[in-house]
Motif scaffolding. Structure first.
Motif, short mmCIF file in Angstrom:
data_model
loop_
_atom_site.label_atom_id
_atom_site.label_comp_id
_atom_site.label_asym_id
_atom_site.label_seq_id
_atom_site.Cartn_x
_atom_site.Cartn_y
_atom_site.Cartn_z
N ALA A 1 0.83 -1.20 0.00
CA ALA A 1 0.00 0.00 0.00
C ALA A 1 0.87 1.25 0.00
CB ALA A 1 -0.93 -0.01 1.21
N HIS A 2 1.90 1.26 0.82
CA HIS A 2 2.83 2.40 0.85
C HIS A 2 3.40 2.67 -0.53
CE1 HIS A 2 7.04 3.78 0.92
NE2 HIS A 2 6.66 4.61 1.87
N ASP A 3 3.87 1.63 -1.19
CA ASP A 3 4.54 1.79 -2.48
C ASP A 3 3.56 2.26 -3.55
OD1 ASP A 3 6.73 0.86 -1.11
OD2 ASP A 3 6.68 -1.15 -1.99
N ALA A 4 2.33 1.78 -3.51
CA ALA A 4 1.35 2.15 -4.53
C ALA A 4 0.82 3.57 -4.32
CB ALA A 4 0.20 1.16 -4.53
N LEU A 5 0.66 3.95 -3.05
CA LEU A 5 0.06 5.25 -2.74
C LEU A 5 1.07 6.38 -2.71
CD1 LEU A 5 -2.20 3.24 -1.84
CD2 LEU A 5 -2.68 4.81 0.04
N MET A 6 2.33 6.07 -2.66
CA MET A 6 3.39 7.04 -2.40
C MET A 6 3.25 8.31 -3.25
SD MET A 6 5.94 7.48 -0.45
CE MET A 6 7.44 8.41 -0.24
N GLY A 7 3.04 9.43 -2.57
CA GLY A 7 2.96 10.71 -3.25
C GLY A 7 1.66 10.97 -3.98
N ARG A 8 0.74 10.00 -3.93
CA ARG A 8 -0.49 10.16 -4.71
C ARG A 8 -1.77 10.11 -3.86
NH1 ARG A 8 -0.41 6.27 -9.80
NH2 ARG A 8 -2.13 7.67 -10.37
N ALA A 9 -1.74 9.36 -2.78
CA ALA A 9 -2.92 9.25 -1.92
C ALA A 9 -2.47 8.92 -0.51
CB ALA A 9 -3.88 8.18 -2.44
N THR A 10 -3.35 9.14 0.44
CA THR A 10 -3.07 8.90 1.85
C THR A 10 -3.72 7.58 2.28
OG1 THR A 10 -2.93 11.26 2.34
CG2 THR A 10 -3.41 9.79 4.20
N LEU A 11 -3.00 6.79 3.03
CA LEU A 11 -3.56 5.56 3.58
C LEU A 11 -4.32 5.88 4.87
CD1 LEU A 11 -3.86 2.43 3.69
CD2 LEU A 11 -1.80 2.42 5.11
N ILE A 12 -5.55 5.39 4.96
CA ILE A 12 -6.29 5.39 6.22
C ILE A 12 -6.39 3.92 6.64
CG2 ILE A 12 -8.42 5.98 7.39
CD1 ILE A 12 -8.96 8.07 5.26
N GLY A 13 -5.83 3.61 7.78
CA GLY A 13 -5.85 2.21 8.22
C GLY A 13 -4.53 1.83 8.83
N ASN A 14 -4.16 0.60 8.66
CA ASN A 14 -5.00 -0.54 8.35
C ASN A 14 -4.75 -1.65 9.37
OD1 ASN A 14 -2.42 -1.16 7.30
ND2 ASN A 14 -3.26 -2.46 5.69
#
Length: 340
Positions: A268-281
């Motif tokens: 999740a970190h690698d996919a979201l990096m710089g593009r979206a925020t993780l809520i969770g998990n």
């Protein structure tokens, strides 16, 4: 920084003074407020009181206002059961087949008393916490998941297996999109700080990535754009292991993805990096409800360590916290995040 500032910064990818916490804790909040689920879902003042007391008790940064996963479905005619001590749940389908689509009246979710209760609760919370605690107005299902409730999960999955049903399936999705966006517009008018939907039936634990791209992805993308046009950031929740569709979820343009503990955090970190925020998990049951405070802190610190190179993390359980979650475990999560 206060809670509102922390979460706003995390969504923008800006530094924070501590990892923010936004809880999916409506069942626990209701129980600690001495409310049955019937009492909770029926009165916006009681919903607001339950969340207010929970924030005052634990000191977290953001409220996700949720009530159940049946409100929007009920607003479009799905049969719903209302237990005294449990969240409302869908029982049966609105459509016995896709051939009944032409018999549906146009969606008008504003006429639903339960939708209005939800919206009014958010309005009350925003009035009380404006600029201090971040208020996320959740709006129940995204179109794919709402369609699954209208047809029943089994009926919807069978529909999608037959190429001859494709046109009718998209007509149902368009109908559900209209209902979902009506809810989003009503919620935005409360002044809330963020909008969100859940699309758990579109997760890769239930359908293939190919079916997700064919039937769910474009609607998820449109919801994010619709929310942005309303002037608000947008979050999407997905249950199960979302790793096979992470790139697609990021491509929707959602500002945040709320992901289940079954999704690998490093991926999740690698996919979201710089593009979206993780809520969770964090695991809501095995860790938060059944684990020890020490285990909760360990899992939170492990997740936070993965995100040390980005502020784009809002700590939460991966899904709704059980009502029986020990208060000590919730305090352990917040202690890990806030460092005190």
């Amino acid at each position: 920084m206060n809670g509102y500032q922390r979460i706003a910064a995390a969504l923008a990818g800006e530094p924070t003074d501590a990892t923010p916490v936004m809880l999916h804790n409506f069942m626990m909040a209701a129980r600690e407020a001495g409310l049955s689920m019937r009492e909770f879902r029926s009165d916006p003042r009681q919903i607001a009181r339950a969340f207010r007391e929970s924030v005052e008790r634990y000191g977290y940064d953001g409220i996700m206002v949720d009530i159940d996963t049946a409100t929007l479905a009920a607003a479009v005619g799905v049969p719903v059961e209302y237990p005294e001590e449990e969240p409302a749940v869908c029982r049966g389908a609105r459509l016995a087949s896709l051939s009944e689509l032409d018999q549906l009246p146009p969606p008008d979710v504003a006429t639903s008393e339960r939708v209005q209760v939800w919206v009014e609760a958010v309005r009350l919370l925003k009035r009380e916490f404006s600029g201090e605690v971040f208020i996320r107005g959740n709006c129940d299902q995204a179109p794919f998941s709402l369609a699954a409730l209208m047809r029943s999960a089994e009926g919807w999955m069978l529909d999608l297996m037959e190429a001859e049903n494709e046109s009718a399936a998209f007509r149902l999705l368009d109908y559900c999109y209209e209902a979902t966006t009506q809810f989003l517009r009503l919620m935005a008018a409360t002044g809330c700080d963020m909008l969100s939907n859940g699309d758990s039936s579109a997760g890769s634990s239930l359908i293939s990535p190919r079916l997700h791209r064919q039937f769910a992805h474009s609607y998820e993308t449109r919801l994010a754009a619709f929310s942005h046009n309303l002037g608000l950031p947008y979050a999407q929740h997905v249950c199960g292991n979302a790793r096979p569709i992470l790139a697609d979820l990021v491509a929707t343009g959602a500002d945040a993805l709320e992901l289940d503990f079954k999704t690998d955090s490093q991926s999740a970190h690698d996919a979201l990096m710089g593009r979206a925020t993780l809520i969770g998990n964090i695991d809501p049951t095995g860790v938060m409800a059944l684990g020890t405070p020490a285990l909760v802190e360990e899992k939170c610190h492990t997740l936070m360590a993965i995100f040390t190179d980005t502020p784009r993390l809002i700590l939460n359980a991966g899904c709704a916290l059980p009502a029986t979650t020990p208060p000590a475990n919730l305090r352990a999560m917040i202690r890990a995040a806030h460092g005190n």
